[in-house]
Design a protein around this motif. Structure first.
Motif, mmCIF file in Angstrom:
data_model
loop_
_atom_site.group_PDB
_atom_site.id
_atom_site.type_symbol
_atom_site.label_atom_id
_atom_site.label_comp_id
_atom_site.label_asym_id
_atom_site.label_seq_id
_atom_site.Cartn_x
_atom_site.Cartn_y
_atom_site.Cartn_z
ATOM 1 N N LEU A 33 0.650 -1.114 0.281
ATOM 2 C CA LEU A 33 -0.153 -0.138 -0.075
ATOM 3 C C LEU A 33 0.823 1.105 -0.173
ATOM 4 C CD1 LEU A 33 -2.735 -0.996 2.388
ATOM 5 C CD2 LEU A 33 -3.188 -0.844 0.188
ATOM 6 N N PHE A 34 1.649 1.117 0.903
ATOM 7 C CA PHE A 34 3.190 2.286 0.351
ATOM 8 C C PHE A 34 3.278 2.690 -0.986
ATOM 9 C CE2 PHE A 34 4.111 0.807 4.869
ATOM 10 C CZ PHE A 34 3.561 1.928 5.536
ATOM 11 N N PHE A 35 3.298 1.625 -1.963
ATOM 12 C CA PHE A 35 3.439 1.953 -3.093
ATOM 13 C C PHE A 35 2.179 2.738 -4.156
ATOM 14 C CE2 PHE A 35 6.759 -0.471 -1.046
ATOM 15 C CZ PHE A 35 7.679 0.542 -1.192
ATOM 16 N N VAL A 36 1.411 2.226 -3.945
ATOM 17 C CA VAL A 36 0.007 2.243 -4.461
ATOM 18 C C VAL A 36 -0.414 3.654 -4.312
ATOM 19 C CG1 VAL A 36 -0.255 0.156 -5.045
ATOM 20 C CG2 VAL A 36 -1.614 0.289 -3.116
ATOM 21 N N ASN A 37 -0.816 3.908 -2.475
ATOM 22 C CA ASN A 37 -1.467 5.118 -1.981
ATOM 23 C C ASN A 37 -0.684 6.195 -1.747
ATOM 24 O OD1 ASN A 37 -2.349 6.519 0.070
ATOM 25 N ND2 ASN A 37 -4.207 5.186 0.504
ATOM 26 N N PRO A 38 -0.823 7.481 -3.427
ATOM 27 C CA PRO A 38 -0.511 8.434 -3.455
ATOM 28 C C PRO A 38 -0.062 9.192 -2.117
ATOM 29 C CG PRO A 38 -2.582 8.511 -4.350
ATOM 30 C CD PRO A 38 -2.874 7.202 -3.681
ATOM 31 N N ARG A 39 -0.587 9.684 -1.043
ATOM 32 C CA ARG A 39 -0.462 10.012 0.130
ATOM 33 C C ARG A 39 0.309 9.297 1.314
ATOM 34 N NH1 ARG A 39 -4.147 14.300 1.623
ATOM 35 N NH2 ARG A 39 -3.062 13.827 3.775
ATOM 36 N N LEU A 43 4.309 10.563 2.365
ATOM 37 C CA LEU A 43 5.273 10.259 3.508
ATOM 38 C C LEU A 43 6.234 9.574 3.143
ATOM 39 C CD1 LEU A 43 1.999 10.095 5.915
ATOM 40 C CD2 LEU A 43 2.902 11.629 5.255
ATOM 41 N N LEU A 44 6.309 8.540 2.249
ATOM 42 C CA LEU A 44 7.242 7.810 2.314
ATOM 43 C C LEU A 44 8.663 8.124 1.834
ATOM 44 C CD1 LEU A 44 8.385 4.862 2.766
ATOM 45 C CD2 LEU A 44 7.615 4.101 0.300
ATOM 46 N N VAL A 45 8.184 8.902 0.909
ATOM 47 C CA VAL A 45 9.366 9.899 0.467
ATOM 48 C C VAL A 45 9.900 10.641 1.248
ATOM 49 C CG1 VAL A 45 10.165 12.138 -0.971
ATOM 50 C CG2 VAL A 45 8.887 10.245 -2.644
ATOM 51 N N ILE A 46 9.028 11.451 2.518
ATOM 52 C CA ILE A 46 9.845 12.388 3.412
ATOM 53 C C ILE A 46 10.468 11.368 4.664
ATOM 54 C CG2 ILE A 46 8.537 13.744 6.000
ATOM 55 C CD1 ILE A 46 6.417 14.053 3.793
ATOM 56 N N GLY A 47 9.663 9.875 4.594
ATOM 57 C CA GLY A 47 10.336 9.133 5.661
ATOM 58 C C GLY A 47 12.401 8.762 5.252
ATOM 59 N N THR A 72 17.475 21.672 3.559
ATOM 60 C CA THR A 72 16.898 22.231 2.935
ATOM 61 C C THR A 72 15.377 21.394 2.339
ATOM 62 O OG1 THR A 72 18.787 24.116 1.919
ATOM 63 C CG2 THR A 72 16.578 23.435 0.835
ATOM 64 N N LEU A 73 15.986 20.052 1.605
ATOM 65 C CA LEU A 73 14.804 19.273 0.895
ATOM 66 C C LEU A 73 14.195 19.030 2.192
ATOM 67 C CD1 LEU A 73 13.386 18.088 -1.212
ATOM 68 C CD2 LEU A 73 15.312 15.999 -0.774
ATOM 69 N N LEU A 74 14.328 18.426 3.543
ATOM 70 C CA LEU A 74 12.886 18.086 4.528
ATOM 71 C C LEU A 74 12.453 19.251 4.931
ATOM 72 C CD1 LEU A 74 12.017 15.591 5.783
ATOM 73 C CD2 LEU A 74 14.010 15.829 7.535
ATOM 74 N N ALA A 75 13.048 20.209 4.695
ATOM 75 C CA ALA A 75 11.978 21.452 5.761
ATOM 76 C C ALA A 75 11.236 22.029 4.356
ATOM 77 C CB ALA A 75 12.925 22.508 5.812
ATOM 78 N N GLY A 124 11.340 8.218 13.555
ATOM 79 C CA GLY A 124 10.450 7.330 13.526
ATOM 80 C C GLY A 124 9.098 7.653 13.803
ATOM 81 N N THR A 125 8.982 7.975 15.269
ATOM 82 C CA THR A 125 7.620 7.881 15.638
ATOM 83 C C THR A 125 6.286 9.011 15.217
ATOM 84 O OG1 THR A 125 9.125 10.084 17.261
ATOM 85 C CG2 THR A 125 8.358 7.548 18.122
ATOM 86 N N GLY A 126 7.522 9.567 14.360
ATOM 87 C CA GLY A 126 6.674 11.140 13.822
ATOM 88 C C GLY A 126 5.346 10.354 12.612
ATOM 89 N N ILE A 127 7.129 9.554 11.309
ATOM 90 C CA ILE A 127 6.436 9.151 10.745
ATOM 91 C C ILE A 127 5.309 8.254 10.260
ATOM 92 C CG2 ILE A 127 8.084 7.702 10.599
ATOM 93 C CD1 ILE A 127 7.000 10.179 7.376
ATOM 94 N N VAL A 128 5.680 7.190 11.668
ATOM 95 C CA VAL A 128 5.087 6.285 12.120
ATOM 96 C C VAL A 128 3.292 6.863 12.267
ATOM 97 C CG1 VAL A 128 4.007 4.281 13.138
ATOM 98 C CG2 VAL A 128 7.025 4.449 12.625
#
Length: 234
Positions: A33-39, A43-47, A72-75, A124-128
């Motif tokens: 689902l991480f690769f088919v769900n756009p949202r 988040l995976l890219v941010i992670g 810079t990228l993460l901000a 990982g707490t925030g991203i999880v």
């Protein structure tokens, strides 16, 4: 400045991927689902970028260029996320971003145990939380218990990044807490035995290894954490 040879880049890259994979496991969402769900993909890219920043925190010598580019990228990614989803759920990863930078660029927190615990909390707490609430639209007590387990596992397996002298008592205390949480989550007896074995192995390894051998310590930690996470979450 840290020298980037091919071996270092490969090992650091694998640690980044492993870190994100562990976060995906603790979100208790089907991996596909991480690769088919756009949202979730967003988040995976941010992670991934956040994992690069956290990996930089663990390096014995920091690289300013990597930190600046990653920050810079993460901000930018976090700002777009907050504008798109102005939710309280985003604040945890924003706090993690700020604390990671505090660990990187400031001497304000120089006590190893404090740095160790802070890193365990922000890794990982925030991203999880975002993975879980984005897909399930709620955060259950079970999800909270898994996140708590992940925090203690972070603390245990990232011992190598902050502790330069053997402190087995700290590792024993954390490992007992981990086993208690695993028991609360009703993990099978066989898995509990394997988990206890992994914890014992890593604690023993850290008691014997030369603390200056960063790459060896980091690689053993990564593999041990991966095995632990797969036993807990599968």
């Amino acid at each position: 400045m840290l020298k980037f040879d091919r071996s270092f880049l490969i090992q650091s890259g694998l640690r980044v991927i492993s870190m994100v994979f562990i976060w995906m496991l603790f979100a208790n969402i089907s991996l596909k689902l991480f690769f088919v769900n756009p949202r979730l993909l967003h988040l995976l890219v941010i992670g991934l970028v956040f994992a690069v920043l956290l990996t930089a925190v663990s390096w014995p010598r920091k690289n300013a260029l990597v930190i600046i580019l990653t920050d810079t990228l993460l901000a930018i990614l976090l700002a777009s996320l907050y504008l798109d989803t102005p939710s309280i759920n985003v604040w945890l990863i924003l706090i993690g971003f700020l604390l990671a930078n505090l660990l990187l660029i400031s001497n304000l927190i120089d006590e190893p145990h404090c740095r160790w615990i802070i890193y365990g909390f922000i890794s990982g707490t925030g991203i999880v939380l975002l993975f879980t609430t984005t897909y399930h639209h709620y955060f259950s007590l079970v999800s909270l218990m898994y996140m708590t387990l992940m925090i203690f596992a972070n603390i245990f397996f990232f011992y190598y990044a902050f502790m330069k002298q053997n402190n087995q008592l700290s590792m024993i205390v954390v490992s007992v807490l981990i086993l208690m949480l695993c028991f609360t989550l009703a993990i099978s007896f066989f898995k509990m035995i394997l988990i206890a074995g992994i914890l014992a192995f890593y604690a023993y390894f850290e008691s014997r290894v030369n603390f200056r051998n960063f790459e060896k310590r980091a690689n053993v930690s990564t593999v041990s954490f991966l095995l632990f996470s797969m036993l807990v979450c599968f």
